[in-house]
Each structure stands twice: as structure tokens, then as C-alpha cells.
Design a protein around this motif. Structure first.
Motif, mmCIF file in Angstrom:
data_model
loop_
_atom_site.group_PDB
_atom_site.id
_atom_site.type_symbol
_atom_site.label_atom_id
_atom_site.label_comp_id
_atom_site.label_asym_id
_atom_site.label_seq_id
_atom_site.Cartn_x
_atom_site.Cartn_y
_atom_site.Cartn_z
ATOM 1 N N ALA A 121 0.905 -0.670 -0.025
ATOM 2 C CA ALA A 121 0.278 0.264 0.097
ATOM 3 C C ALA A 121 0.817 0.680 0.080
ATOM 4 O O ALA A 121 0.036 2.529 -0.408
ATOM 5 N N HIS A 122 2.407 0.741 -0.101
ATOM 6 C CA HIS A 122 2.632 2.435 0.156
ATOM 7 C C HIS A 122 4.224 2.500 -0.969
ATOM 8 O O HIS A 122 4.681 4.137 -0.990
ATOM 9 N N HIS A 123 3.100 2.033 -2.185
ATOM 10 C CA HIS A 123 3.710 2.651 -3.318
ATOM 11 C C HIS A 123 3.191 2.336 -3.634
ATOM 12 O O HIS A 123 2.210 3.242 -3.719
ATOM 13 N N ASP A 135 -5.609 -1.933 10.522
ATOM 14 C CA ASP A 135 -5.472 -0.844 10.506
ATOM 15 C C ASP A 135 -5.003 -1.172 8.217
ATOM 16 O O ASP A 135 -5.427 -0.084 7.720
ATOM 17 N N VAL A 136 -5.293 -2.365 8.475
ATOM 18 C CA VAL A 136 -5.281 -2.217 6.685
ATOM 19 C C VAL A 136 -6.178 -1.569 5.793
ATOM 20 O O VAL A 136 -5.347 -0.718 4.863
ATOM 21 N N LEU A 137 -6.910 -1.299 5.596
ATOM 22 C CA LEU A 137 -8.080 -0.311 5.150
ATOM 23 C C LEU A 137 -8.051 0.863 5.025
ATOM 24 O O LEU A 137 -7.906 1.248 4.181
ATOM 25 N N GLU A 138 -7.660 1.299 5.739
ATOM 26 C CA GLU A 138 -7.190 2.734 5.832
ATOM 27 C C GLU A 138 -6.311 3.183 5.471
ATOM 28 O O GLU A 138 -5.807 4.179 4.548
ATOM 29 N N PHE A 180 -11.150 -3.549 -3.293
ATOM 30 C CA PHE A 180 -11.360 -4.431 -2.266
ATOM 31 C C PHE A 180 -12.774 -5.724 -2.490
ATOM 32 O O PHE A 180 -13.607 -4.743 -1.463
ATOM 33 N N SER A 181 -13.058 -6.138 -2.197
ATOM 34 C CA SER A 181 -14.222 -6.716 -1.904
ATOM 35 C C SER A 181 -14.339 -7.029 -0.146
ATOM 36 O O SER A 181 -15.578 -7.296 -0.143
ATOM 37 N N HIS A 182 -13.459 -6.498 0.798
ATOM 38 C CA HIS A 182 -13.509 -5.940 1.986
ATOM 39 C C HIS A 182 -13.850 -7.840 2.312
ATOM 40 O O HIS A 182 -14.142 -7.136 4.118
ATOM 41 N N ARG A 183 -13.240 -8.604 1.887
ATOM 42 C CA ARG A 183 -13.385 -9.751 2.774
ATOM 43 C C ARG A 183 -12.237 -9.961 3.767
ATOM 44 O O ARG A 183 -11.084 -9.571 3.555
ATOM 45 N N ASN A 224 -21.764 -6.970 9.232
ATOM 46 C CA ASN A 224 -20.947 -7.286 10.715
ATOM 47 C C ASN A 224 -19.338 -6.966 10.184
ATOM 48 O O ASN A 224 -18.650 -6.529 10.824
ATOM 49 N N GLU A 225 -19.036 -8.543 9.896
ATOM 50 C CA GLU A 225 -18.190 -8.952 8.813
ATOM 51 C C GLU A 225 -16.758 -7.955 7.709
ATOM 52 O O GLU A 225 -16.004 -7.203 8.388
ATOM 53 N N MET A 226 -18.149 -6.921 7.630
ATOM 54 C CA MET A 226 -17.091 -6.176 6.618
ATOM 55 C C MET A 226 -17.048 -5.137 7.088
ATOM 56 O O MET A 226 -15.786 -4.296 7.017
ATOM 57 N N PHE A 227 -17.888 -4.810 8.021
ATOM 58 C CA PHE A 227 -18.116 -3.745 8.605
ATOM 59 C C PHE A 227 -17.509 -2.764 10.068
ATOM 60 O O PHE A 227 -16.769 -2.624 10.050
ATOM 61 N N SER A 228 -17.222 -3.948 10.942
ATOM 62 C CA SER A 228 -16.969 -4.285 12.433
ATOM 63 C C SER A 228 -15.101 -3.900 11.950
ATOM 64 O O SER A 228 -14.566 -5.138 11.281
ATOM 65 N N SER A 229 -14.712 -3.376 13.108
ATOM 66 C CA SER A 229 -13.558 -2.895 12.760
ATOM 67 C C SER A 229 -12.706 -4.195 14.132
ATOM 68 O O SER A 229 -13.516 -4.740 15.151
#
Lengths: 424, 901
Positions: free
Chosen positions: A155-157, A187-190, A200-203, B796-801
Motif C-alpha cells: 500500500a506504500h507503493h 488498520d490495513v484498509l485505512e 477490494f471486496s472487504h473480505r 458485521n464481518e465487513m464493517f466492524s473493526s
């Protein structure tokens, strides 16, 4: 002779286990995550469905082990075996997109690779790879699995070009790909740029072990015991019995509790058990509680305090002087002159074993301490300042100094007293 | 800036002759011809009906057209020409080239039949005459040395290629002798597929185009050319070969010859066609691939001699040898010939009817003495050639020249690259097999190829002879030789398929592709899988719901620009996942459909993406490549595009350019953006630029005034989807597939709409919910539909921290450390503390909790672990106890997580 062979085999089996050279047959405590990941990757391989997923967990939680186990089990399936290309990247190795692209092309054996060399410029490589992926489609191209270890570093690229393109491919009707990121950052998504994040699929698969101490003890026991497949049955029985008595020992339990309190990850446990294991020999056929205590002592040893044992008396005196300065000035930085004055005060007042040293000698000792990084110059104080007046800070805690003094061989008592006295 | 200097030749244009007629209404005079005089050069006269070059944006490839009418106004101020355009391969849209179904010849042009282009040009833009030849669609391209000859086979009306009639293309009149390069000689004789036994193998530039010429086509191709030359009288041929030694084009000689021949001996040609059983393929193609450029001016004709011994065979095919006779030494030929040369390669007869065949073979060897020898005994000649082969270095070195060293180098490269697994050329593989030492083979064949400059030996002859020696050493009478020869030939062909050496495939030609999967993809088996497939973001929906208004706006904008032949810019903004790119693609798809239906003029769509390039300036490269297929450096590409968009080009299609992720094209000088918005404003550009970015006020924020001003005010912003729209999107994707409960869908769409309005997110959650549903299918209470609980879990899986879970799962010391951090923060009243300070608190807390205090090293390790998870923010670890610590989670979260314990 038979015994010797037995011990060699024990050493070999357990060492492979502790050094994580061999994947465990079955994962414990992460069955849900295992199933999730396996299903996901299987769908990519069999249905050609593109996916992206992040495996997140603290260091030593078994993220890579989980992924490796899933891949191993996936490869066992006939349908998957020939249908999955793998690309493994590591954020620590592929430090920018240029290198990462070359590595991807190399691992995919695309046509602009000759031998081990990838031809073309960065821009050409990117265009080439994208073109290649774009040409594919869901039903005919071979699915590609991208494993990005230390995902957060990608993510830093610059512009997150690689991530954008990988996720974009995974969200569009191109060659089917699965992107698996492995990271320890929660906090990788941030870190992801908004466009990258949207693609990204947020899985996320979280590996956070919630095991308690009984489970931990059990784990220690299984880790140390020999499998049923061990050739010498009698030896294995004896060994396992030895391990059982070890685990039931009170002092051992105490040591393990302390380790458990400190960290739950298995890598540090393996380190501890490895130290015990190395003491086992034909003459000493089982692990004794004393071995574990010794190993634990080594694991918890304070590294900087140990370094103090090698200092000369003068250097030690300077460290004590610094400690007093820290007490008096509440952590304000000091310079050589202050330390030397403090030391001279001590000599005047109560020293009977020490003599004053010349300024250059003290200076030399001071520099040695700096080399050992026991003291560190204050940020911003430039080299313009004369060395005697350069401001320093002590990077030792008081407890470390006192501990070191206790163990210092033949430490003069007056110095000990000076260190313990409240005000210089 | 060399691009501009070359144009500075002054030309003077004037009418030659009197006006032919006068149009009263338009007040124009029609002329038959005009003259171009260039400073220091002779006059060129251009007549109507002649083919010409017209100045275009690319100097190396000017436009080609045919003059159909010339006229000027009363006072002679304006000189106009009405032309019929031809279109070059390079001018065709790259994506349309595949309609051709084959590789285009570099010198191929297409008769342009598009109505919407301006066919009136200023006479001043005419450069010079050019030769345009018409070929039948089945014919191969002749190998002309001369780059100025262009070939027409097909016509192009911006949609399909059609076969074009020769009468349409050919110029009606031969140019006047005064005009310097004579216009084309028509090769379009009445051709029958089997009118000749000889075959021409295209050389030079056409090599790549026709790697393995089809044998039937080859026959047609060679038709009169060689067959006729073989029946010419000796004197005639001699004269022509003399010509060929001068700088005259060989193809012209041949065609002239051909005409004579056909005029005289039609009967002979008929007879010739009877005996052409053997196919003819030269085996040196692969070898010479490496020498493409250098061989460009060569024409090699492989021919089968006529069966009748009565014909004056030897003389007719000794075209090259005669030419050689003019050369005193071989060394003289060290310089590669600029002029084109013709080689006659002949096949030995497979039927023993003609005893003269070996003589023919050797006649190409060109030494009289040898010829005499070989006439006596066919086998000997073959052997002699083999002997010659054995010492190629000695015989060939003096004239080997640069080409040979190039060959050497390339063969070495080939070996080093070790890329001998190319299956493409069976011929070369055959040759390689014949040779026991492959490297030597390379040398041999290369030298053979060069040797053709003078000798023109047929490699296949030699190879087969070699073969013969290796294979059939036992049998030594002439009949068995013939047999073994043919058997050797068949043998030579069969292994060719098995073994695969050949040209090293340089990465330059690499095709980007992902390996094909070995097993078929499985089709979705149940409703949930089906739903999952449809809900995947990548699946292309039949329609785009909820973006009708935006679709309409963009559609009408682009359509109007295309219809009006003008250009323009549009800026589209919107947060990620709101369907910007998808809508534009949908618009383009519809427009493309309309263009196919002939409702609007055709256009060319190009897409670039700021994220998919390494550097903003790569945008030029990508546009140019997608436009014309050529590769260039960014600077060069910018120059070419600039020229393309500023010059008048009457036949250009409108170009629709989609620039995705515009903000990444930002540079300090903003010249990329400037150019992208400047070009559409040019008068002749016909460029429509659609730009997409995320922020609405991007033009105001990052663009300097002159860029923002050029972008204009045509803006559109995509609002995030509302929950109703999201619901509709999912419904339309599911397309009446019953997989979700109503409430579940509503929950997803409301949740996503409240958070971001990102359709991708919404689809991903739904997909995850189907998976969860599938896993819980064993549960007897489940209905098989995705319900609220599944969706809730997915959400929950996707949004909860994961912070709170992470804190709960941390070890005791780690939890204590977090508490110590908070305590220290409270004590200091700051949100930052050093490790040393926190550690004191930690020790105290340990004592309170009844734990054994930990050492500094261990404390640092605990701190580092928390820092790696980013529960804490730390300074670099080399600072040791002095490093400062901050929390990355709120204190409340920590309390909440620890209290619940």
C-alpha cells in the motif's frame, strides 16, 4: 545404538515442528477461517470466480501457516491441481511496483520472459501484464492466485498502482484471479486509497487466537509428544510419558503461565521448547523441569542489562553518574562535562577504591558507551557542538542498572552504595 | 524537431495545358493535368486518373489517392483536385484490422469507400505520383523492391473489407514519359490458378506476412511472371537482365517480359500448367527472418522448370548469372546491392523425364565451366554443390559483407537464448535436422542466402542433396537417386513437425496471454451459486438501472459531437462505485451499435486509465498505440499526436477518448491534461474526451486556469446511490432469481447507502451473505433463502473493526500495557508518552494484578507486538526506552474491550 537412533529421530521430528518447517496436519482453533479461505480459493479455481481477501492477525498467529495449509489441501484436489497458477509476492522483497511486476511476469512465465530475465521497461511490463489479464476470460483462462505477503507494504507503493490493477481485474470480467493479502496490521484498509478500497471486496479473515491457558498447556503437550507413526513404539511411549510428567509439574506450569501471559503466539513457545530440546541427549533422556526453567531464563533475559556486565568500572561509574543526573534533573539530557563533574563529586566524597581519571580517558569511556548505544545524542544537537558539551540521553532504565550491578563481578561496594543512594 | 525540417521543400504548382472545359455555374475551369516543379528538380506532370501522394500527418506515409478531377477558379488563384482516397494499413483503426483475417502487407492500401469524407483537396497538398497496383484478392503480394509501389486488393468502407474491381483502381492512362517515376504497370492479367508451375516466394517485408505460403496460392501468384519469363527468347532476356543490373526495378522487367511472352506464346503457357504436381516451398524463410530489413529489396523466385527439353531453358533462367557476368570479382559485391535483384530458384524435377534439370540447377552457379560439367551427369552436379557447401566459409567469405556478420550474431543469440522450441516453421526445422551441426547450418544457410546475390542456388536443392548423401549413400544409380531424393524430401518434411527449433522468439513479439485452463469451469449448481455469479461485480448486467438520466446526457453529448464532426470535453465525477465507468462503457456500446446500424458515422473508441500507467506521460504512448498501433517514446508520441490532431485529415473518424482516473494524470506543468483538453478544441481534431475522476471540484482544485478553462463547463456528477437504487440494482442483477428475502435486501441497501453508496460494496456483501447462507444450510430452520441473519453477519464481518476483538484476544501483559498507557496518559494529561514512563506504570500494574514484573526487554517486545498490530503507534524501535507511544484506538474502546472480560 537403538537409543541413539531414537534420539536422532526425536530431535529431527521435533525440530522440524518447532522451526515450522513442516505444516501441521490439522489446524487447531482456526477451523472457520480455514473453511472460509478454502471455499473461496476453490471457487476461484473451479468456477473461475475472482476474489480478493485479506488475512489479518498479529505476528506469529499462523496466517501464513493457514494459507499454506489451504493451498496444500487445495492442491490435493484433482480439479484444482492443474487449474491454479500461483504468484507469491512479499512486500519486503518487492519493494516497488517495478520489481513486483517483473516478479509476477516471471512467475507466470509470460512470453516476455526469457530464462529468468524479464524484458521491457516498467511501463511496457505493466501494459503487457494488464493486456494479458484482459485477454483472458472467466471460462477459458487459468485462474491466478496472487499472494501478497506483508500486504501493508504494497500500500506504500506509488499510487498503489499494483493493488489498483489487481483489484480492478478481480472486479471485472477478465482473467479470474484471487488476491490474498497477508498482513498483521489491523488498520490495513485505512491505508488503501479510496478507489483501491472500493475495488477490494472487504473480505477479511481475522486470526485472533482466543485460547486460554488450559488449551495452551495442551498445545505444549501435543507439540512435545511424538506421533503414533514413530518407528520405535516403546521409545515413543517412554518419551510421551516423560512429556506428560513434565507438563504436570508445578514449576513448569508456572513458567508456561508466565510465557502465556507475555504472549500467546506459538513462535515464542517454539523458541522456548527448542532450547529445552537441545539439552536432550542419550545420557539425559527426558526434558527435566530444570531445563525448562533455564530455557525460560534465557528467553526472558534482559539484553541491555547483560551488556552492562562487560563494561569497565569507569564506564559503570559514568552510567551511575548519569542515573543520578537523570534523577536530579528529571530526565533532562546531560553532557560529558556534567557526568564527569558528578563522577568527581563521588570521588571527593566517599570513594576509597577509585581514583580520578584524566579527561581524555573519561572521554574515551563516554564514547564507548555511545557506541554501545547505551547513551544516545539528543535529536537536533548537531555536530557543531564540542563533543564534551553534546547533549545525551541514557537509554537504560534504572531497574536495568540496578540489576546489572547486582550481577557485576567483583563490583566495589562503595560504587554499589553510591548507585543505591538516593542523591549522588 | 527533425519532423518539421523535411517539409521545407518548395514546390511550385501550375496548370499544364489549356483548361478542358468551363463550368459556368460554378465558374470553374477543368484541367487535364498540372505540373509540380520542385526546386532543382525536374517537372512532374500529374494527370487526372493518376495516383498520387497527398501530404498528411506522417511524412513517411503520406496519404494515397487518385486524381479524378482537376479544376481551378477563374483567376487561377485556387487549384483544387477531386480525389478518390485510398487508405493505408497504418491509417486503419487497429481494432478493425482483425476483420481483414490476415496480416496486412505493409505496402497494402485499401480503396476507401466512405461517404462522409471530404474528397476535395488543394492541389498544393499533392506531393508526387505513386504507383498503385491492383491485385486479385487471392494473389499474394509480389515482391517488389520498390517501396513506392502500393497494392490494392480490397476496399474499405469503415466497416467491412470488400473485394475491389481492378477497373476501379487502375489508372486509365500511362503517365507521360516526362514524369519521372513511371506509374505502375498493370499486373492484372487474366489469371487462372494453375496457369503456371512456378511459384514465387515473397521476400523481404512480406516475409512476416506470409510465413508459410500456401502452395495453391503460390501457384496463382507466380502465374505469368516466371512462367513467361522462361519462354522469352534469349536475346530478350539478356536485354532485360542487363536492365536489372541497372537500377531498374526487377518487377517491372518481369512484368514487361510477361506481357511480351503472353502475347506471343499463349499456347506454351497452357502446356506448362499441365505438369505442376509438386509443391514448392522454400526452406530458408526462418533463417532470413532475422535479416528482414536487409533482404527487403530481394525477390526470390522459386520455380519449376518446364518439362519440355525443347525449350531454351538454360538461357531463360540464367537471368542472374548473366548479371553476374558483368561483375569482375566477387569482392565487388561486398556492398549489398541497393537495386532489386531477381533470383530464380528452381526445383529439380522429381520425374526423370527431363535430364536437363541438374544443368539448370547449376546454371545458377553461374560459372560456365561448371555448367558444362553438370550437364553431363546430374548426380555429379549435386555432389559438386555439396562440395561447395562443405566449405562455405572459404567460398562465401569475400562477399559475405555485413549481412553475414549479422547472421552470425543472430545465430549466436539464437543459441544462447536457447529458444529452439518454436513450432512455427516446419521448413527451417527440416533443415536443422538435416545438419548435424546446427550452428554450422546457420552459417551455411545464411551464406547461401547471400550467395544468391550472384549464384541464386536453390537451398532446397542443396539440402536435399545433402540429405541424399546422408540418407541414401548406398544406392548410386541415377534412378534410385531420384527416388531417394523424393523420399528424402518426404522425410525432410515429416520430422519437421516433430522437432521444433527455429527463430528465437524475441520478447518483442511476445503476445500477452494467460495460460488456458486445463479443466472446464463448473457451471453454478444451485440458486445460491447462480445468484453469487450474477452478483459478482465483474458480471456485465444487461442494463444499467438507476443511471438513465446520466446515460442519456452522456449519450446525447457524444452522439452530437460525432454527428457534427466536432470535438469536445466532458468531466464526470462521482465517488467510487457509482457506475461512472460502467455508464460510459454502456454509452459507447450503444453508440457502437448505432454506428454499426449506420445511424451515425462510425467512430473510434479509446480508453486510458491514469491508474493503469506508470507515469502521466505514458498517456500519450497508450493513446498513440491504441490509435495507430505504433510504439513510441512519450515525447515522440506527444509530437505525433499533436500533429495528428492539428492537421487536416479528411478521412479521419471521430475519436472518443475516455480518460479514467484523471487526477493521476496531474503533472507539475500539467501539460498532459492541457494537451488532452486542447486537442478537442482544434478545428480538425474530431476528438471527444470524456474524463472521469472522483472529486467534483477537481478542475478548480488541481488544475491551473488554462487547463480548467479548456476542460470547459460540461460537467456531470454521479451521486452516490440511494438505498432504493441499490435495491433496484441488486434486483435487476438477480433478475427474478429468488435467493434473497426482501428484508435482507433492504437491510443491505440501507446500510450501504448510509455508509458510502458504493454499489460494489453492496454486491460484495450480498455475495458474502449467500456464502454464509450456504454454510448454514444444514441448519433445519433455514429456508434456503438469504435471510436477515446472514446479511447481518456479512455486514458485521465487513464493517466492524477488529480492534476490540484484537484487544480481547491479546495476552495479559499486552492488555496490561494498554492499561498502563492509558494511566500514563491520564497522569500526563497528554496523548503521548515515552516507553520509559509507560513502563513504570506497567510495573506498578503488574504488582497490583499480582503478576511478576517483566523486564525491560520483554516490555519492549510487548510494546512492539502491539505496535505491529497498530493498536499503538510507535516511533522507530531503535530508540529503545526513549520511543514515544500513542494510542491508535480510542481509550473508550480499550475500556470497553477490557471490561467485558
Amino acid at each position: 545404538v537403538k537409543l541413539t537412533i531414537g534420539f536422532t529421530q526425536v530431535q529431527q521430528i521435533l525440530r522440524e515442528r518447532f522451526c515450522e518447517r513442516r505444516l501441521p496436519d490439522r489446524l487447531e482453533g482456526v477451523e472457520a477461517q480455514y473453511k472460509h479461505l478454502l471455499e473461496l480459493l476453490r471457487r476461484t479455481a473451479i468456477h473461475g470466480e475472482s476474489n480478493s481477501v485479506l488475512i489479518v492477525g498479529p505476528r506469529g498467529a499462523g496466517k501464513t501457516t493457514l494459507l499454506q495449509c489451504v493451498l496444500r489441501d487445495l492442491q490435493k484436489e484433482e480439479k484444482v491441481q492443474k487449474n491454479l497458477l500461483q504468484v507469491h509476492l512479499n512486500g519486503l522483497l518487492q519493494t516497488d511496483d517495478r520489481i513486483a511486476l517483473k516478479e509476477i511476469t516471471r512467475q507466470l512465465h509470460l512470453e516476455n520472459v526469457v530464462g529468468d530475465k524479464v524484458f521491457g521497461s516498467f511501463a511496457e511490463n505493466l501494459a503487457f501484464l494488464l493486456e494479458a489479464l484482459k485477454k483472458g476470460n472467466r471460462s477459458s483462462s487459468c485462474p491466478v492466485l496472487f499472494v501478497l505477503d506483508e500486504f501493508d507494504l504494497f500500500a506504500h507503493h506509488k499510487n498503489q498502482t499494483l493493488l489498483y490493477n489487481l483489484f480492478d481485474v478481480s472486479q471485472s470480467a477478465q482473467a479470474p484471479i484471487a488476491v490474498v493479502g497477508v498482513t498483521c496490521r489491523l488498520d490495513v484498509l485505512e491505508l488503501l486509497e479510496k478507489r483501491v478500497k472500493s475495488r477490494f471486496s472487504h473480505r477479511q479473515i481475522h486470526l485472533l487466537s482466543s485460547l486460554n491457558f488450559t488449551q495452551y498447556l495442551e498445545r505444549v503437550w501435543t507439540q512435545l509428544s511424538l506421533p503414533d507413526s514413530f518407528p520405535d513404539k516403546k521409545f515413543a511411549q517412554e518419551w510421551n510419558a516423560g512429556v506428560k510428567t513434565l507438563c504436570e509439574d508445578k514449576s513448569v506450569e508456572e513458567v508456561l503461565q508466565r510465557h502465556f501471559n507475555s504472549s500467546k503466539d506459538f513462535r515464542s513457545l517454539h523458541m522456548l521448547l527448542m532450547l529445552c530440546l537441545s539439552r536432550v541427549s542419550v545420557a539425559k533422556p527426558t526434558i527435566k523441569p530444570a531445563d525448562l526453567l533455564e530455557a525460560s531464563r534465557m528467553c526472558f533475559a534482559d539484553t541491555t542489562a547483560n551488556m552492562l556486565h562487560g563494561l569497565s568500572i569507569l564506564e559503570l561509574c559514568l552510567v551511575i553518574a548519569m542515573k543520578h543526573l537523570n534523577d536530579v534533573y528529571e530526565g533532562e539530557p546531560f553532557n560529558l562535562q556534567m557526568v564527569h563533574n558528578e563522577f568527581k563529586k563521588f570521588l571527593h566524597r566517599k570513594s576509597n577504591s577509585m581514583y580520578n581519571f584524566e579527561q581524555p580517558v573519561v572521554m574515551k569511556a563516554f564514547e564507548h558507551l555511545q557506541q554501545l548505544e547505551l547513551i544516545r545524542p539528543v535529536d537536533g544537537s548537531s555536530a557543531k557542538v564540542q563533543r564534551e558539551y553534546q547533549l545525551m540521553r541514557l537509554t537504560l532504565d534504572h531497574s536495568q542498572i540496578m540489576e546489572a550491578l547486582q550481577k557485576y563481578p567483583q563490583c566495589p561496594t562503595d560504587i554499589k552504595q553510591w548507585a543505591m543512594s538516593a542523591f549522588g | 524537431m527533425k519532423y518539421f525540417t523535411r517539409m521545407k521543400i518548395r514546390r511550385v504548382y501550375e496548370w499544364s495545358g489549356k483548361p478542358r472545359s468551363f463550368n459556368r455555374r460554378l465558374k470553374t475551369y477543368d484541367y487535364d493535368s498540372f505540373a509540380i516543379s520542385v526546386e532543382g528538380l525536374s517537372k512532374i506532370i500529374i494527370n487526372t486518373g493518376q495516383d498520387i501522394f497527398i501530404e498528411g500527418c506522417d511524412e513517411d506515409n503520406p496519404y494515397v489517392a487518385k486524381v479524378t478531377r482537376l479544376y481551378g477558379d477563374e483567376n487561377g488563384q485556387q487549384m483544387k483536385a477531386v480525389v478518390q482516397w485510398f487508405i493505408r494499413v497504418s491509417e486503419l483503426p487497429v481494432n478493425k484490422l482483425k476483420l481483414l483475417g490476415r496480416e496486412p502487407h505493409p505496402q497494402e492500401i485499401f480503396y476507401y469507400e466512405c461517404r462522409n469524407c471530404d474528397n476535395e483537396v488543394n492541389v498544393e497538398s499533392i506531393l508526387r505520383p505513386v504507383k498503385v497496383k491492383h491485385l486479385d484478392s487471392n494473389d499474394p503480394f509480389p515482391d517488389s523492391a520498390d517501396k513506392d509501389t502500393l497494392y490494392v486488393k480490397l476496399s474499405w468502407d469503415s466497416k467491412v473489407f470488400r473485394v475491389v474491381n481492378s477497373t476501379v483502381v487502375e489508372s486509365p492512362a500511362e503517365p507521360a514519359p516526362a514524369s519521372s517515376p513511371p506509374s505502375c504497370l498493370k499486373p492484372s492479367l487474366p489469371m487462372s490458378p494453375s496457369c503456371s508451375q512456378s511459384a514465387a516466394t515473397p521476400r523481404g517485408p512480406s516475409r512476416r506476412v506470409l510465413p508459410t505460403p500456401d502452395h495453391a496460392i503460390m501457384h496463382k501468384a507466380s502465374l505469368g511472371e516466371v512462367g513467361c519469363s522462361s519462354v522469352g527468347t534469349p536475346a530478350n532476356v539478356e536485354a532485360e537482365s542487363l536492365h536489372s543490373a541497372t537500377k531498374l526495378s526487377a518487377s517491372k522487367c518481369l512484368s514487361a517480359k510477361r506481357r511480351n511472352a503472353t502475347a506471343r506464346t499463349p499456347g506454351v503457357r497452357k502446356r506448362l500448367e499441365l505438369s505442376s504436381p509438386e509443391k514448392s516451398v522454400t526452406g530458408e524463410e526462418v533463417l532470413s527472418q532475422l535479416l528482414n530489413e536487409e533482404l527487403e529489396s530481394k525477390v526470390t523466385l522459386t520455380r519449376r522448370p518446364p518439362p519440355s527439353p525443347a525449350h531454351p531453358l538454360r538461357v531463360t533462367h540464367s537471368l542472374t548469372p548473366l548479371r553476374k557476368a558483368h561483375r569482375p570479382t566477387g569482392a565487388q559485391c561486398g556492398v549489398p546491392l541497393k537495386s532489386s535483384s531477381v533470383f530464380l530458384n528452381k526445383w529439380p524435377l522429381s520425374d526423370s523425364e527431363s535430364p536437363l534439370s541438374p544443368a539448370k540447377d547449376d546454371s545458377t552457379r553461374a560459372t560456365q565451366k561448371k555448367e558444362l560439367e553438370t550437364i553431363k551427369e546430374p548426380v555429379l552436379s549435386v555432389l559438386a554443390e555439396v562440395e561447395n557447401e562443405k566449405s562455405p566459409m572459404v567460398t562465401e567469405t569475400p562477399r559475405s559483407s555485413k549481412r553475414k556478420s549479422a547472421m552470425l550474431v543472430s545465430s549466436r543469440i539464437k543459441k544462447q537464448l536457447n529458444l529452439l522450441e518454436n513450432h512455427q516453421d516446419p521448413n527451417s526445422s527440416g533443415e536443422e535436422e538435416d545438419e548435424f551441426v546446427p550452428s554450422k547450418n546457420d552459417l551455411l544457410s545464411s551464406s547461401e542466402e547471400e550467395g544468391q546475390d550472384e549464384d541464386g542456388p536453390n537451398i532446397d536443392d542443396q539440402v536435399s542433396a545433402k540429405k541424399f548423401r546422408y540418407v541414401a549413400t548406398g544406392s548410386r544409380n541415377s534412378r534410385s537417386k531420384q527416388k531417394s531424393y523424393s523420399s528424402a524430401r518426404t522425410q525432410r518434411r515429416t520430422p519437421a513437425k516433430k522437432i521444433s527449433p527455429g527463430t528465437p522468439q524475441t520478447p518483442r513479439h511476445a503476445t500477452p496471454s494467460i495460460p488456458i485452463r486445463s479443466l472446464q469451469t463448473q457451471q453454478p449448481a444451485n440458486i445460491l451459486e447462480e445468484a453469487r455469479a450474477r452478483l459478482h461485480v465483474s458480471s456485465v448486467p444487461e442494463s444499467l438501472p438507476c443511471r438513465e438520466q446520466e446515460f442519456q446526457d452522456i449519450y446525447s453529448f457524444v452522439e452530437s459531437k460525432i454527428v457534427d464532426n466536432t470535438g469536445g470535453c466532458m468531466y464526470i465525477s462521482g465517488v467510487p462505485g457509482t457506475g461512472k465507468t460502467a455508464t460510459v462503457h454502456e454509452v459507447i456500446r450503444c453508440l457502437q451499435h448505432a454506428a454499426d446500424m449506420d445511424e451515425i458515422p462510425s467512430f473510434h473508441f479509446i480508453e486510458i486509465n491514469g491508474m493503469k500507467m506508470t507515469d502521466p506521460h505514458q498517456a500519450y504512448v497508450q493513446i498513440l498505440q491504441k490509435l495507430t498501433g505504433q510504439k513510441a517514446t512519450p515525447d515522440h508520441a506527444a509530437v505525433l499526436l499533436e500533429k495528428r490532431f492539428s492537421n487536416l485529415a479528411p478521412r479521419k473518424e471521430t475519436i472518443v477518448l475516455l480518460v479514467d482516473e484523471l487526477d493521476l494524470l496531474w503533472t507539475r506543468k500539467q501539460n498532459v491534461m492541457y494537451n488532452l483538453f486542447e486537442w478537442p478544441a482544434r478545428r480538425h481534431a474530431r476528438l471527444v474526451v470524456l474524463t472521469i475522476a472522483n472529486t467534483m471540484d477537481l478542475p478548480e482544485r488541481i488544475m491551473i486556469n488554462r487547463v480548467a478553462s479548456r476542460l470547459g463547463l460540461t460537467r456531470m456528477s454521479f451521486q452516490p446511490y440511494s438505498f432504493k437504487q441499490l435495491q433496484e440494482i441488486i434486483m435487476s442483477r438477480l433478475n427474478k432469481l429468488k435467493a434473497f428475502e426482501e428484508d435482507a435486501l433492504q437491510l443491505v441497501s440501507r446500510k450501504v447507502a448510509a455508509l458510502s453508496g458504493d454499489a460494489r460494496r453492496c454486491l460484495d456483501i450480498c455475495r458474502r451473505a449467500t456464502e454464509i447462507c450456504e454454510h448454514s444450510a444444514a441448519d433445519p430452520s433455514s429456508t434456503g433463502l438469504v435471510g436477515m441473519s446472514h446479511v447481518m453477519e456479512a455486514l458485521n464481518e465487513m464493517f466492524s473493526s477488529a480492534y476490540i476483538t484484537a484487544i480481547r484476544c491479546a495476552s495479559t501483559q499486552e492488555q496490561l500495557f494498554l492499561r498502563a498507557v492509558i494511566t500514563e496518559f491520564r497522569r500526563l494529561g497528554l496523548e503521548e508518552a515515552t516507553f520509559q514512563q509507560v513502563f513504570v506504570q506497567h510495573q506498578a500494574l503488574c504488582r497490583i494484578e499480582g503478576l511478576k514484573p517483566i523486564g525491560v526487554s520483554e516490555g519492549l517486545a510487548v510494546c512492539q507486538r502491539l505496535g505491529a498490530c497498530r493498536l499503538l503507534l510507535l516511533e522507530p524501535s531503535h530508540l529503545g526506552v526513549l520511543q514515544r507511544i500513542r494510542l491508535n484506538v480510542s481509550q473508550d474502546d480499550i475500556f470497553y474491550a477490557l471490561k467485558a472480560d
